[in-house]
Design an enzyme around this catalytic site. Structure first.
Site, PDB file in Angstrom:
ATOM      1  N   ARG A 144     -12.698   8.164  -5.695  1.00 58.20           N
ATOM      2  CA  ARG A 144     -12.825   6.695  -5.686  1.00 58.20           C
ATOM      3  C   ARG A 144     -14.176   6.244  -5.160  1.00 58.20           C
ATOM      4  NH1 ARG A 144     -10.019   3.341  -1.388  1.00 58.20           N
ATOM      5  NH2 ARG A 144      -9.335   5.413  -0.780  1.00 58.20           N
ATOM      6  N   SER A 202       0.824  -1.213   0.000  1.00 59.49           N
ATOM      7  CA  SER A 202       0.000   0.000   0.000  1.00 59.49           C
ATOM      8  C   SER A 202       0.861   1.268   0.000  1.00 59.49           C
ATOM      9  CB  SER A 202      -0.931  -0.024   1.216  1.00 59.49           C
ATOM     10  OG  SER A 202      -0.175  -0.218   2.385  1.00 59.49           O
ATOM     11  N   GLU A 210      -3.040  -0.289  -8.885  1.00 60.17           N
ATOM     12  CA  GLU A 210      -3.712   1.016  -8.888  1.00 60.17           C
ATOM     13  C   GLU A 210      -2.603   2.044  -8.837  1.00 60.17           C
ATOM     14  OE1 GLU A 210      -7.685  -0.400  -8.879  1.00 60.17           O
ATOM     15  OE2 GLU A 210      -6.774   1.525  -9.377  1.00 60.17           O
ATOM     16  N   ASN A 246      -0.568   7.511   1.213  1.00 63.38           N
ATOM     17  CA  ASN A 246      -1.564   8.583   1.352  1.00 63.38           C
ATOM     18  C   ASN A 246      -2.857   8.165   2.042  1.00 63.38           C
ATOM     19  OD1 ASN A 246      -2.332   7.062  -0.845  1.00 63.38           O
ATOM     20  ND2 ASN A 246      -3.142   8.809  -1.974  1.00 63.38           N
ATOM     21  N   CYS A 294      -4.483   9.944  -5.699  1.00 64.60           N
ATOM     22  CA  CYS A 294      -4.352   9.538  -7.100  1.00 64.60           C
ATOM     23  C   CYS A 294      -5.498  10.104  -7.912  1.00 64.60           C
ATOM     24  CB  CYS A 294      -4.314   8.020  -7.215  1.00 64.60           C
ATOM     25  SG  CYS A 294      -5.770   7.239  -6.552  1.00 64.60           S
ATOM     26  N   THR A 295      -6.663  10.281  -7.281  1.00 62.32           N
ATOM     27  CA  THR A 295      -7.844  10.767  -7.992  1.00 62.32           C
ATOM     28  C   THR A 295      -7.995  12.283  -7.931  1.00 62.32           C
ATOM     29  OG1 THR A 295      -9.064  10.349  -5.987  1.00 62.32           O
ATOM     30  CG2 THR A 295      -9.225   8.662  -7.687  1.00 62.32           C
TER      31      THR A 295
HETATM   32  N1  NDP Z   1      -4.404   4.660  -8.280  1.00 59.75           N
HETATM   33  C1  NDP Z   1      -4.443   4.688  -6.953  1.00 59.75           C
HETATM   34  O1  NDP Z   1      -5.377   4.165  -6.327  1.00 59.75           O
HETATM   35  C2  NDP Z   1      -3.357   5.366  -6.176  1.00 59.75           C
HETATM   36  C3  NDP Z   1      -2.149   5.700  -6.725  1.00 59.75           C
HETATM   37  N2  NDP Z   1      -1.173   6.280  -5.973  1.00 59.75           N
HETATM   38  C4  NDP Z   1       0.066   6.680  -6.620  1.00 59.75           C
HETATM   39  O2  NDP Z   1       1.168   6.409  -5.746  1.00 59.75           O
HETATM   40  C5  NDP Z   1       2.159   7.417  -5.833  1.00 59.75           C
HETATM   41  C6  NDP Z   1       2.499   7.942  -4.453  1.00 59.75           C
HETATM   42  O3  NDP Z   1       2.553   6.934  -3.508  1.00 59.75           O
HETATM   43  P1  NDP Z   1       3.946   6.378  -2.965  1.00 59.75           P
HETATM   44  O4  NDP Z   1       3.661   5.698  -1.680  1.00 59.75           O
HETATM   45  O5  NDP Z   1       4.942   7.472  -2.984  1.00 59.75           O
HETATM   46  O6  NDP Z   1       4.315   5.331  -4.122  1.00 59.75           O
HETATM   47  P2  NDP Z   1       5.558   4.323  -4.207  1.00 59.75           P
HETATM   48  O7  NDP Z   1       5.383   3.658  -5.517  1.00 59.75           O
HETATM   49  O8  NDP Z   1       6.814   5.006  -3.928  1.00 59.75           O
HETATM   50  O9  NDP Z   1       5.336   3.310  -3.004  1.00 59.75           O
HETATM   51  C7  NDP Z   1       4.202   2.511  -2.909  1.00 59.75           C
HETATM   52  C8  NDP Z   1       4.514   1.249  -2.140  1.00 59.75           C
HETATM   53  O10 NDP Z   1       5.440   0.463  -2.878  1.00 59.75           O
HETATM   54  C9  NDP Z   1       6.542   0.100  -2.028  1.00 59.75           C
HETATM   55  N3  NDP Z   1       7.717  -0.101  -2.862  1.00 59.75           N
HETATM   56  C10 NDP Z   1       8.653   0.790  -3.228  1.00 59.75           C
HETATM   57  N4  NDP Z   1       9.584   0.196  -4.004  1.00 59.75           N
HETATM   58  C11 NDP Z   1       9.220  -1.103  -4.126  1.00 59.75           C
HETATM   59  C12 NDP Z   1       9.759  -2.233  -4.800  1.00 59.75           C
HETATM   60  N5  NDP Z   1      10.865  -2.150  -5.521  1.00 59.75           N
HETATM   61  N6  NDP Z   1       9.120  -3.409  -4.690  1.00 59.75           N
HETATM   62  C13 NDP Z   1       7.998  -3.522  -3.968  1.00 59.75           C
HETATM   63  N7  NDP Z   1       7.442  -2.492  -3.303  1.00 59.75           N
HETATM   64  C14 NDP Z   1       8.030  -1.295  -3.389  1.00 59.75           C
HETATM   65  C15 NDP Z   1       6.639   1.264  -1.082  1.00 59.75           C
HETATM   66  O11 NDP Z   1       7.407   0.914   0.058  1.00 59.75           O
HETATM   67  P3  NDP Z   1       8.358   2.007   0.770  1.00 59.75           P
HETATM   68  O12 NDP Z   1       7.455   3.037   1.313  1.00 59.75           O
HETATM   69  O13 NDP Z   1       9.055   1.211   1.801  1.00 59.75           O
HETATM   70  O14 NDP Z   1       9.272   2.543  -0.291  1.00 59.75           O
HETATM   71  C16 NDP Z   1       5.174   1.477  -0.785  1.00 59.75           C
HETATM   72  O15 NDP Z   1       4.705   0.497   0.105  1.00 59.75           O
HETATM   73  C17 NDP Z   1       1.570   8.455  -6.745  1.00 59.75           C
HETATM   74  O16 NDP Z   1       2.119   8.300  -8.037  1.00 59.75           O
HETATM   75  C18 NDP Z   1       0.097   8.139  -6.794  1.00 59.75           C
HETATM   76  O17 NDP Z   1      -0.566   8.524  -7.941  1.00 59.75           O
HETATM   77  C19 NDP Z   1      -1.344   6.531  -4.662  1.00 59.75           C
HETATM   78  C20 NDP Z   1      -2.528   6.213  -4.078  1.00 59.75           C
HETATM   79  C21 NDP Z   1      -3.629   5.637  -4.797  1.00 59.75           C
HETATM   80  O1  3PG Z   2      -5.143   6.752  -2.966  1.00 64.60           O
HETATM   81  C1  3PG Z   2      -5.905   7.475  -3.548  1.00 64.60           C
HETATM   82  O2  3PG Z   2      -5.540   8.557  -3.881  1.00 64.60           O
HETATM   83  C2  3PG Z   2      -7.274   6.963  -3.595  1.00 64.60           C
HETATM   84  O3  3PG Z   2      -7.418   5.752  -4.167  1.00 64.60           O
HETATM   85  C3  3PG Z   2      -8.251   8.005  -3.928  1.00 64.60           C
HETATM   86  O4  3PG Z   2      -9.269   7.906  -3.016  1.00 64.60           O
HETATM   87  P1  3PG Z   2     -10.267   9.110  -2.827  1.00 64.60           P
HETATM   88  O5  3PG Z   2     -10.766   9.492  -4.175  1.00 64.60           O
HETATM   89  O6  3PG Z   2     -11.342   8.576  -1.955  1.00 64.60           O
HETATM   90  O7  3PG Z   2      -9.493  10.224  -2.198  1.00 64.60           O
END
Ligand code: NDP
Ligand code: 3PG
Length: 483
Positions: free
Chosen positions: A443, A157, A256, A160, A290-291
C-alpha cells in the site's frame, strides 16, 4: 446473546465521556498468542444511536473551523500517539499477534500518516473557473469550487492494521471537516481504543469522534443503515463489504476489500530480487495483509530456478511468537487457520507439490510454498489470508495475464522483468488498482493513491485521495454585473 464475564473491559468514548455499556455485556478478545488481554463493551442500539447523533451535532462546529485549525488537532494527535507508542505496540502485539517491531512501525507510520494528512488538508485550495471558457458561457460568470465535508463518516476497520487502517479513515475525514463514528474490528478494538484515547488527550471536541464497540454481526446492520450516517468507509473482507454496500442504498461507500495479488515473473527477471520480494511480500505478518502476494505466475523456463530461490530465502523467515518478533506468527483465529489448512489440503489432493511448510501447531501455520498449482485448485483463486503461496507455471505472458485477470479480485499486481516497455504494456492489461514493476505489492508510501477494482473495492484512498473521497465539491456561482 451470551453474557460473558471479562475482567477489566475497556470503556468506549461517547460524546466526550468514557463509559461502560448499560448492556452490562463485555466481549472477550482472544489473543492469537495466548496473551492475557482485557475485553471491550458490547454497546446497545441506543448507545449506538447516541454515538451517531452526537457526532452529527459535533460536526456542525467542526465544519466551520479552518483547515489550519483542524490540522492542529491532528498534529497533537500524532504527538500523543508517539508518546503512547510502546503501550499501543504491545497491545497490537497481544491482540492481533503482530511482531513487536512491526507493531511499533505501525504506530510510527500512523503518526506520519496523520501529520501528512494535516499538511495535505492545508493544501486543498479549491478552484476558480471562468464561465467564458465554454462556447455558450459568459466571462461574467465565475464558479468558486470548494471542498465541503459530507457530514458523519462511519469508519469500520479490520483486525490486521488495527491502528493504521483506522487512522487512515479518521484523519482524512477529520481534516475534511467531518465527524466520525469509529467501529473497530472486535479483535483490534483494544488497540483502536488506545488510539482514540490519544486523540482524546490531544483535545478532541466532545462527540467529534465517537467510538463504537460491539460485534459487527450484532450492531453492524444498525450502524450502516442509520439515517444520520453520510458516508461509510470500510476495510475488510469482500463478502462483508458487498453486503454493506447493498444495505447502504444511497449512502456513498468507500470499500477496501480482499485481494489475490499475483507476482508475474517473466523469463528475463532478476530472480533473486523477485524471490526476495515474493518471500517478504507473501509471508510477512503471516500473509494477513490484503496486499500480500497471494500467487506466483512464472514462465516455465524460469520456474525451477525461481522456486528453488524462494525456498532458500524462506529459511531466513522467523517463525514463532509475536513477542520474539517472528515474521510468521499464529493466525488471528482457529477459524482462519482451518480455512488456510483446507486450501492447502485441497491443493495437495489435486496434485500440488509441497516445496516447504504444510505444518501446523495450533493456529501457527508454517510458511508454505506450493508448486505445480493448477487452475482447478481452490488456492489458485481464493484468498488464504495466511502464509501460503501457490506457484502456477505459465507458458507465456498472455497466459499469465489471462490467469491474473480471471480472478474476481483486482487489488494490485507485481511484474518482474528487465524490459520496462513490456512491463508497462502488461500493466495496462491487468485489471487491478496498482501495478508494481520490480517490487512487491504494498500500500505504502501512504500518500500514493490506493484502490482496488472488481471485488477488491470501490473508491480511492491514499492521503490526498482519501480526503477528496470524504469531502464533496461545493460550487458557488458568481454572476457578475456586466460592464
Ligand atoms: N483492501 C484492503 O485494504 C484490506 C482488506 N482486508 C480484507 O479483510 C479481510 C480480513 O479482515 P477481517 O477483519 O477479518 O474482515 P471482516 O470483513 O470480517 O471485518 C471487517 C470489519 O467489519 C466489521 N463487520 C463484520 N460484520 C459486519 C456487518 N454485518 N456490518 C458492519 N460491519 C461488520 C468487523 O467487525 P467485527 O470484528 O466485530 O466482526 C470489522 O470491524 C480479508 O479478506 C482482507 O483481504 C483487510 C485489510 C486491508
Ligand atoms: O490492510 C492491509 O492489508 C493493507 O491495506 C496493506 O498495507 P501494507 O501493504 O502496507 O501492508
Amino acid at each position: 446473546m451470551n453474557k460473558v464475564e471479562v475482567i477489566n473491559a475497556y470503556p468506549f468514548l461517547l460524546n466526550g465521556e468514557w463509559k461502560d455499556s448499560t448492556s452490562e455485556r463485555t466481549i472477550e478478545i482472544e489473543s492469537p498468542s495466548g496473551a492475557e488481554t482485557p475485553g471491550v463493551q458490547a454497546m446497545t442500539e441506543s448507545e449506538v444511536n447516541a454515538a451517531v447523533t452526537g457526532a452529527k451535532d459535533a460536526q456542525k462546529n467542526w465544519a466551520r473551523k479552518s483547515f489550519a485549525e483542524r490540522a492542529q488537532l491532528l498534529y497533537a494527535w500524532a504527538d500523543e500517539l508517539l508518546l503512547m507508542k510502546d503501550e499501543i505496540a504491545e497491545t497490537i502485539m497481544k491482540e492481533v499477534g503482530k511482531g513487536f517491531a512491526s507493531a511499533e512501525k505501525e504506530v510510527v507510520r500512523t503518526a506520519d500518516f496523520i501529520t501528512y494528512t494535516a499538511e495535505e488538508g492545508k493544501r486543498l485550495h479549491g478552484e476558480l473557473i471562468n464561465g467564458g471558457s465554454f462556447n455558450s458561457g459568459s466571462a461574467n460568470k465565475f464558479a468558486l469550487v470548494n471542498r465541503n465535508p459530507v457530514g458523519v463518516v462511519l469508519a469500520i476497520s479490520p483486525f490486521n492494521y488495527p491502528v493504521n487502517l483506522a487512522a487512515a479513515k479518521i484523519a482524512p475525514a477529520l481534516i475534511g471537516g467531518n465527524a466520525v463514528v469509529f467501529k473497530p474490528a472486535t479483535q483490534g478494538a483494544l488497540s483502536g481504543t488506545l488510539m482514540i484515547k490519544a486523540l482524546d488527550m490531544a483535545g478532541l471536541p466532545s462527540g467529534l469522534v465517537n467510538l463504537v464497540t460491539g460485534k459487527g454481526s450484532e450492531i453492524g446492520d444498525h450502524l450502516i443503515t442509520h439515517p444520520q450516517i453520510d458516508l461509510i468507509n470500510f476495510t475488510g473482507g469482500s463478502e462483508t463489504g458487498k453486503s454493506i454496500s447493498q444495505k447502504a442504498a444511497m449512502v456513498p461507500v468507500i470499500l477496501e476489500l480482499g485481494g489475490k495479488d499475483p507476482a508475474i515473473v517473466l523469463e528475463d527477471a532478476d530472480l533473486d530480487k523477485a524471490a526476495a520480494d515474493i518471500v517478504s511480500g507473501g509471508y510477512s505478518y503471516s500473509g494477513q495483509r490484503c496486499t500480500a502476494i497471494k500467487r506466483v505466475l512464472v514462465q516455465d523456463e524460469k520456474a525451477d530456478a525461481l522456486v528453488a530461490n524462494i525456498k532458500d530465502k524462506m529459511d531466513s523467515l522467523k517463525i514463532g511468537a509475536p513477542e520474539d518478533n517472528a515474521d510468521v506468527t499464529p493466525l488471528i483465529s482457529s477459524k482462519a487457520a482451518d480455512y488456510v489448512t483446507g486450501l492447502i489440503d485441497n491443493a495437495i489432493e489435486k496434485g500440488a507439490n509441497v516445496v516447504s511448510g504444510n505444518h501446523r501447531e495450533g493456529n501457527l501455520i508454517y510458511p508454505t510454498l506450493l508448486d505445480g498449482v493448477t487452475t482447478d485448485m481452490k488456492i489458485a483463486w481464493e484468498e488464504p489470508f495466511g502464509p501460503v503461496i501457490p506457484v502456477l507455471r505459465v507458458k507465456n505472458v498472455d497466459e499469465a495475464i489471462s490467469i491474473a485477470n480471471e480472478s474476481e479480485y483486482g487489488l494490485q499486481a507485481s511484474i518482474f522483468t528487465k524490459n520496462m516497455e513490456q512491463a508497462i504494456q502488461i500493466g495496462h492489461e491487468l485489471e487491478v488498482g496498482s501495478v508494481q514493476v520490480n517490487g512487491k505489492t504494498e500500500r505504502g508510501p501512504d500518500h500514493f493513491p490506493f484502490l482496488g477494482v472488481k471485488s477488491s473495492g470501490v473508491g480511492v484512498q491514499g492521503i490526498r485521495k482519501g480526503i477528496e473521497s470524504m469531502t464533496r465539491e461545493k460550487v458557488t456561482v458568481l454572476n457578475m454585473t456586466q460592464g
